[in-house]
Design an enzyme around this catalytic site. Structure first.
Site, PDB file in Angstrom:
ATOM      1  N   GLY A 110       0.779  -1.150  -0.316  1.00  0.00           N
ATOM      2  CA  GLY A 110      -0.310   0.183   0.543  1.00  0.00           C
ATOM      3  C   GLY A 110       0.634   1.299  -0.224  1.00  0.00           C
ATOM      4  O   GLY A 110       2.325   0.572  -0.151  1.00  0.00           O
ATOM      5  N   SER A 111       0.502   2.184   0.172  1.00  0.00           N
ATOM      6  CA  SER A 111       1.001   3.529  -0.095  1.00  0.00           C
ATOM      7  C   SER A 111       1.340   4.071   1.348  1.00  0.00           C
ATOM      8  O   SER A 111       2.881   5.176   1.434  1.00  0.00           O
ATOM      9  CB  SER A 111      -0.131   4.723  -0.356  1.00  0.00           C
ATOM     10  OG  SER A 111      -1.081   5.071   0.495  1.00  0.00           O
ATOM     11  N   LYS A 157      -8.232  -4.705   6.889  1.00  0.00           N
ATOM     12  CA  LYS A 157      -7.620  -4.024   5.657  1.00  0.00           C
ATOM     13  C   LYS A 157      -7.705  -4.663   4.282  1.00  0.00           C
ATOM     14  O   LYS A 157      -8.934  -5.812   4.137  1.00  0.00           O
ATOM     15  CB  LYS A 157      -5.994  -5.292   5.948  1.00  0.00           C
ATOM     16  CG  LYS A 157      -5.073  -4.427   7.475  1.00  0.00           C
ATOM     17  CD  LYS A 157      -3.331  -5.046   7.733  1.00  0.00           C
ATOM     18  CE  LYS A 157      -2.910  -5.448   6.605  1.00  0.00           C
ATOM     19  NZ  LYS A 157      -2.761  -4.088   5.389  1.00  0.00           N
ATOM     20  N   GLY A 158      -6.641  -4.738   3.467  1.00  0.00           N
ATOM     21  CA  GLY A 158      -7.241  -5.365   1.975  1.00  0.00           C
ATOM     22  C   GLY A 158      -8.515  -4.933   0.853  1.00  0.00           C
ATOM     23  O   GLY A 158      -7.885  -4.857  -0.197  1.00  0.00           O
ATOM     24  N   GLY A 210      -6.700  -2.549  -0.592  1.00  0.00           N
ATOM     25  CA  GLY A 210      -5.508  -2.691  -2.288  1.00  0.00           C
ATOM     26  C   GLY A 210      -5.318  -3.572  -2.183  1.00  0.00           C
ATOM     27  O   GLY A 210      -4.769  -4.331  -3.633  1.00  0.00           O
ATOM     28  N   ASP A 216      -6.493   0.344   6.544  1.00  0.00           N
ATOM     29  CA  ASP A 216      -7.547   0.515   6.364  1.00  0.00           C
ATOM     30  C   ASP A 216      -8.445   0.773   7.775  1.00  0.00           C
ATOM     31  O   ASP A 216      -8.833   2.702   7.207  1.00  0.00           O
ATOM     32  CB  ASP A 216      -8.957  -0.447   5.174  1.00  0.00           C
ATOM     33  CG  ASP A 216      -7.610  -0.757   4.073  1.00  0.00           C
ATOM     34  OD1 ASP A 216      -7.330   0.100   2.825  1.00  0.00           O
ATOM     35  OD2 ASP A 216      -8.156  -2.028   3.902  1.00  0.00           O
ATOM     36  N   ASP A 238       3.001  -2.902   8.287  1.00  0.00           N
ATOM     37  CA  ASP A 238       1.934  -2.786   6.725  1.00  0.00           C
ATOM     38  C   ASP A 238       1.048  -1.306   7.184  1.00  0.00           C
ATOM     39  O   ASP A 238       0.523  -1.510   8.384  1.00  0.00           O
ATOM     40  CB  ASP A 238       1.223  -4.173   6.708  1.00  0.00           C
ATOM     41  CG  ASP A 238       0.709  -4.448   5.483  1.00  0.00           C
ATOM     42  OD1 ASP A 238       0.537  -3.201   4.954  1.00  0.00           O
ATOM     43  OD2 ASP A 238      -0.305  -5.199   5.165  1.00  0.00           O
ATOM     44  N   GLU A 249      -0.736 -10.868   2.853  1.00  0.00           N
ATOM     45  CA  GLU A 249      -0.947  -9.936   3.976  1.00  0.00           C
ATOM     46  C   GLU A 249      -0.866 -10.601   5.306  1.00  0.00           C
ATOM     47  O   GLU A 249      -0.579 -10.635   6.576  1.00  0.00           O
ATOM     48  CB  GLU A 249      -1.771  -8.262   4.162  1.00  0.00           C
ATOM     49  CG  GLU A 249      -1.462  -8.004   3.248  1.00  0.00           C
ATOM     50  CD  GLU A 249      -1.883  -6.211   3.285  1.00  0.00           C
ATOM     51  OE1 GLU A 249      -1.432  -5.541   3.120  1.00  0.00           O
ATOM     52  OE2 GLU A 249      -3.189  -6.559   3.633  1.00  0.00           O
TER      53      GLU A 249
HETATM   54  O1  LIG Z   1      -4.377  -3.999   2.927  1.00  0.00           O
HETATM   55  C1  LIG Z   1      -4.166  -3.123   2.700  1.00  0.00           C
HETATM   56  C2  LIG Z   1      -3.553  -3.638   1.301  1.00  0.00           C
HETATM   57  O2  LIG Z   1      -4.616  -5.214   0.790  1.00  0.00           O
HETATM   58  C3  LIG Z   1      -3.059  -1.906   2.984  1.00  0.00           C
HETATM   59  O3  LIG Z   1      -2.649  -1.864   3.916  1.00  0.00           O
HETATM   60  C4  LIG Z   1      -4.344  -0.845   3.137  1.00  0.00           C
HETATM   61  O4  LIG Z   1      -5.441  -0.505   1.971  1.00  0.00           O
HETATM   62  C5  LIG Z   1      -4.077   0.380   3.313  1.00  0.00           C
HETATM   63  O5  LIG Z   1      -4.011   1.185   2.066  1.00  0.00           O
HETATM   64  P1  LIG Z   1      -2.558   2.783   2.368  1.00  0.00           P
HETATM   65  O6  LIG Z   1      -1.638   2.986   3.025  1.00  0.00           O
HETATM   66  O7  LIG Z   1      -1.865   2.959   0.872  1.00  0.00           O
HETATM   67  O8  LIG Z   1      -4.062   3.194   2.794  1.00  0.00           O
END
Ligand SMILES: O=C(CO)[C@H](O)[C@H](O)COP(=O)(O)O
Length: 273
Positions: A70-71, A139-140, A142, A129, A126, A148
């Protein structure tokens, strides 16, 4: 509860500090750093602060490290690569949680291994969300939830890095709760999910990418569950959903988190369980 407060000139450099502690009778430990130029920080800068801090505070030489997706996790991977290159960290091996992260780590020269050879990780880092008061997560969004969870559940410490927009009063309120399902008869599984007692009233949608179903790194689909109210009993929902044949994994990450590092316009907070 133990509060420590420090001033920083900006999110990258500490120029002076004072600390204040108080014990409010719980085992939860909260560390706060307030920033003077905080109002200027963009969301990307906040993500970078927590990404870098997670590596600076929780990764030491010789560790097996789980790399999230993720970002926000992007910045933790970037920092790890930087510290390996400079020699500040040595003898690290890492396990990526997606093809995207694998490619980023390879580009930075981070040595990669798998759970097959390294089933126990020292730390995994990690994004998330959503996180709630008990440091449970959704989570997820992304799309990387299966890898994960496989990796992060094996870590001795699981460090979550977020900006403060991810804090929720109850799981499931800010957007989708993703469920990875088999492509085979996905519509049947979607309808079963919609009818599950523990998530009654939720809406369920197949995640799309343009005109096609979104396909995960594991060649599966994702059904996103949407709730009007927070999930009442996340443990019951996690159990009921996972018991459905056709479900591969869900995005409820319960009782896994060691610490959440949160960056907000007021500064950085570390909440340890
Ligand atoms: O669970 C995830 C990916 O599967 C990410 O950790 C989650 O979506 C957070 O992403 P971001 O840091 O871009 O907000």
């Amino acid at each position: 509860m133990n509060f420590q407060t420090g001033f920083v000139a900006n999110f990258g450099s500490r120029i002076g500090s004072f600390q204040r502690s108080s014990n409010l009778g719980t085992s939860r430990r909260v560390t706060r750093s307030a920033g003077r130029v905080r109002m200027a920080a963009s969301v990307d800068e906040l993500k970078k602060v927590v990404g870098y801090k997670s590596v600076d505070d929780y990764v030491t030489s010789g560790m097996v490290v789980g790399l999230g997706t993720g970002s926000t996790a992007y910045f933790a991977v970037e920092r790890l690569g930087e510290k390996l290159k400079s020699g500040e960290l040595k003898d690290i091996v890492a396990i990526p949680t997606s093809i995207r992260t694998k490619e980023q780590a390879e580009g930075l020269g981070i040595p990669l291994v798998t759970l097959d050879t390294h089933p126990v990780l020292d730390v995994a880092i990690d994004g998330a969300d959503e996180y709630d008061d008990d440091l449970n997560l959704v989570k997820g969004r992304g799309g990387a939830l299966l890898r994960e969870k496989m990796v992060e559940v094996q870590a001795k410490k699981f460090i979550v890095i977020v900006d403060d927009s991810k804090k929720v009063p109850g799981l499931g309120v800010s957007g989708a709760m993703p469920v990875e399902v088999t492509p085979f008869c996905w519509e049947y599984t979607l309808n079963k999910l919609k009818g599950a007692a523990s998530v009654a009233g939720c809406d369920a949608k197949l995640r799309m990418e343009g005109d096609e179903p979104y396909v995960t790194d594991n060649d599966n689909y994702i059904v996103d569950l949407y709730f009007e109210e927070p999930i009442k009993d996340a443990n019951a929902a996690a159990k009921e959903i996972l018991e459905m044949v056709g479900v591969v994994e869900h995005g409820l990450f319960l009782d896994m988190t060691t610490a959440v590092i949160v960056a907000g316009k007021e500064g950085v907070e570390v909440i340890e369980k």
